[in-house]
Design an enzyme around this catalytic site. Structure first.
Site, PDB file in Angstrom:
ATOM      1  CB  CYS A   1      36.525 -15.301 -20.646  1.00 28.13           C
ATOM      2  SG  CYS A   1      37.108 -13.714 -21.284  1.00 28.13           S
TER       3      CYS A   1
ATOM      4  CD  GLU B   1      29.257 -16.844 -20.203  1.00 27.76           C
ATOM      5  OE1 GLU B   1      29.859 -17.614 -20.993  1.00 27.76           O
ATOM      6  OE2 GLU B   1      29.853 -15.957 -19.543  1.00 27.76           O
TER       7      GLU B   1
ATOM      8  CD  GLN C   1      -2.795  -1.072   2.495  1.00 26.20           C
ATOM      9  OE1 GLN C   1      -3.172  -0.001   2.950  1.00 26.20           O
ATOM     10  NE2 GLN C   1      -3.095  -2.231   3.066  1.00 26.20           N
TER      11      GLN C   1
ATOM     12  CG  HIS D   1      31.955 -14.300 -21.835  1.00 29.48           C
ATOM     13  ND1 HIS D   1      32.133 -14.685 -20.523  1.00 29.48           N
ATOM     14  CD2 HIS D   1      32.905 -13.385 -22.092  1.00 29.48           C
ATOM     15  CE1 HIS D   1      33.149 -14.018 -20.005  1.00 29.48           C
ATOM     16  NE2 HIS D   1      33.634 -13.224 -20.932  1.00 29.48           N
TER      17      HIS D   1
HETATM   18  N1  GLN Z   1      40.718 -10.722 -17.394  1.00 30.43           N
HETATM   19  C1  GLN Z   1      40.751 -11.340 -18.682  1.00 30.43           C
HETATM   20  C2  GLN Z   1      40.870 -10.328 -19.806  1.00 30.43           C
HETATM   21  O1  GLN Z   1      40.632  -9.172 -19.609  1.00 30.43           O
HETATM   22  C3  GLN Z   1      39.538 -12.218 -18.886  1.00 30.43           C
HETATM   23  C4  GLN Z   1      38.259 -11.459 -18.964  1.00 30.43           C
HETATM   24  C5  GLN Z   1      37.062 -12.321 -18.747  1.00 30.43           C
HETATM   25  O2  GLN Z   1      37.170 -13.434 -18.255  1.00 30.43           O
HETATM   26  N2  GLN Z   1      35.894 -11.829 -19.077  1.00 30.43           N
HETATM   27  O3  GLN Z   1      41.184 -10.679 -20.914  1.00 30.43           O
END
Ligand code: GLN
Length: 543
Positions: free
Chosen positions: A387, A518, A193, A516
């Site tokens: 990465c 993901e 509310q 990445h």
């Molecule tokens: N630190 C690493 C770079 O800058 C990996 C970066 C990351 O894992 N996103 O290349």
């Protein structure tokens, strides 16, 4: 074309699922044949999420066009199964930057540039542009934070102005939280509310309220909320804790939420088509065979609490692939620093069917990661490095197989005699001009896959495109030596200048990727490499 705008704002507290609610409503509207897009507004002064600490702010989600955004954009992509671009993300910093730039270039023609209406006008211009670009019937706009904060007031003003422009094209959904204090044992509506009063104060009345709570809303409380908040009873949606976020669209659908929204716009409500989604959710609810994945990193704790939001896309990608391979994911967070102080702990890695090291920055915990990779490689435990997880795998390989004891990345040891990972040429120039923000290699880049590799087999195609976020890269000066010692270069940029994927042969699964993956995993179409990893983890269990 007429666009409809549905604003989603939060009341009472953050973290109760505005993003999931936004994405779920969008998914249902999309299943009815409407075009839907979603925008996230972050009220921070940061220009993008790239400079925010993931423990505080959660994951930095990277779009195809290289924007560093909020993790909610990831939810929209996963639920709506669309790629979202720069246009659909804004922060206070970004909006002000445009207004100030325009002022510097004489864009306001000598007028005094007042915060209102100039700032909300810029917000509205951005929303309109995103609506047009997506040819969207519906634009869902999530305003970060909660009503009553100074931070989001100008975005709420934009909402108010858009309503004034065309009241028929704007609706407001308040996502609120209804606590059940254990000492009272009763669900309380008062905080909601108050949240409604707060939003009323800035000239907005919510059209819908989503009530997040531990349990479902009952009739007396629905009636009370309706009366005191001025929202029709059938516009109040109950959202009790779900077993999985992917279940939320079905819960909304069972309450005809999207149909009621359409009716409020006086639009047709074709039947929803949630067959595939429902089948997917039924599947994930019933799967029993557990697969244990250890995720090693450092962005886990804040004070006494462990947060996994920093890696939300990795987590979701593991889940998607686990479900698709008929397994129930059990994901555990392992702190790499522990392996530095007590190497005997590494033996715990045998408890997992697969080990994953996601992206990361800086030196804290990195030696622990390298030790864990050596362990997984030598004991043939499936390993997936993303990465930083790929870069650490290259360092580990150079140390163990080439005997370069000081092999390192120049991110950590600029003086290493064997800098197997070093700064990218393009990034050095950017760092000089621009300080820190926006200086990484960002967004989608193509990659060619080598024949006969694990990656080529998993992707089932010879060229791919993946999203990046890094500043350092594999040092080509060591390519021949590393290859001679058995490191497989499985993927490179089409001009062969950048190493994007490394593998180790004679191993159930050992893949490191500079990008990445993901970010591209979707519930109904899991990522091929995550699938390969989870298949290897499944096979590991029978060993
Ligand atoms: N630190 C690493 C770079 O800058 C990996 C970066 C990351 O894992 N996103 O290349």
């Amino acid at each position: 074309m007429k666009h409809r705008f549905i604003f989603v704002v939060g009341g009472v507290m953050s973290g109760v699922g505005k993003g999931t609610s936004t994405a779920s409503l969008g998914l249902i509207l999309r299943s009815k044949g409407y075009t839907v897009t979603a925008i996230k507004i972050d009220p921070y002064v940061n220009v993008d999420a790239g400079t925010m600490n993931p423990v505080e702010h959660g994951e930095v989600f990277v779009t195809v066009d290289g924007d560093e955004t909020d993790q909610d954009i990831g939810n929209y992509e996963r639920f709506l199964d669309i790629n979202i671009t720069k246009m659909n993300y804004m922060t206070t910093g970004r909006v002000y930057q445009t207004v100030i730039d325009r002022e510097r270039h004489g864009g306001y023609h000598g007028k005094c540039v007042e915060v209102v209406p100039r700032v909300p006008e810029e917000v509205i211009a951005r929303i309109d542009a995103a609506a047009k670009a997506a040819k969207a019937d519906f634009v869902l706009i999530e305003i970060g934070g909660t009503v009553g904060e100074y931070e989001n007031i100008l975005f709420l003003e934009a909402l108010r102005m858009m309503r004034q422009r065309d009241v028929d094209s704007v609706r407001t959904v308040l996502v609120s939280y209804l606590p059940v204090p254990p000492s009272i044992g009763e669900m309380k509506t008062k905080p909601t509310q108050h949240a409604v009063r707060e939003i009323n104060r800035v000239g907005i009345a919510p059209d819908f309220i989503i009530c997040r709570s531990e349990q479902a809303l009952d009739a007396p409380r629905r009636e009370k909320l309706s009366r005191f908040c001025g929202v029709a009873e059938n516009h109040i949606i109950t959202a009790a804790n779900a077993r999985s976020i992917y279940e939320v669209p079905m819960s909304f659908e069972s309450q005809h939420f999207a149909d009621t929204v359409l009716k409020s716009f006086r639009m047709k409500a074709p039947a929803s088509n949630l067959t595939t989604w429902t089948k997917f959710v039924d599947g994930l609810m019933t799967v029993k065979d557990e697969v244990r994945i250890g995720v090693i990193g450092k962005y886990f704790s804040t004070g006494d609490f462990t947060l996994s939001d920093a890696y939300i896309s990795v987590l979701e990608a593991i889940k998607h692939a686990a479900w698709a391979t008929g397994q129930k994911p059990v994901i555990e967070w392992l702190n790499s620093e522990a392996y530095e102080t007590d190497p005997a702990l590494l033996a715990e890695l045998h408890n997992y069917d697969g080990i994953l090291i996601p992206g990361g920055f800086g030196s804290r915990g990195v030696e622990g990661k390298i030790a864990a990779i050596a362990y997984a490689r030598k004991h043939k435990i499936p390993y997936f490095g993303i990465c930083y997880g790929m870069q650490c795998a290259v360092i580990e390989f150079a140390r163990s197989e080439l005997g370069f004891a000081d092999a390192n990345t120049t991110e950590i040891d600029p003086k290493s005699k064997h800098p197997v990972i070093h700064i990218m040429n393009d990034q050095t120039a950017k760092l000089k001009d621009a300080g820190i923000g926006g200086t990484l290699r960002l967004g989608s880049y193509p990659c060619d896959l080598a024949a006969g590799t694990q990656s080529r087999k998993d992707y089932g195609q010879a060229s791919i495109s993946e999203r990046h976020r890094h500043r350092y890269e594999f040092n080509n000066d060591y390519r021949t030596q590393l290859e001679a010692a058995g490191l497989v270069i499985a993927g490179t940029s089409p001009d062969n200048r950048l190493v994007e994927i490394i593998e180790v042969a004679d191993h159930p699964f050992f893949v490191g990727v500079q990008f990445h993956p993901e970010f591209q995993s979707r519930p109904l179409t899991p990522h091929p490499l995550f699938l390969g990893f989870l298949k290897a983890a499944k096979a590991q269990k029978s060993k």
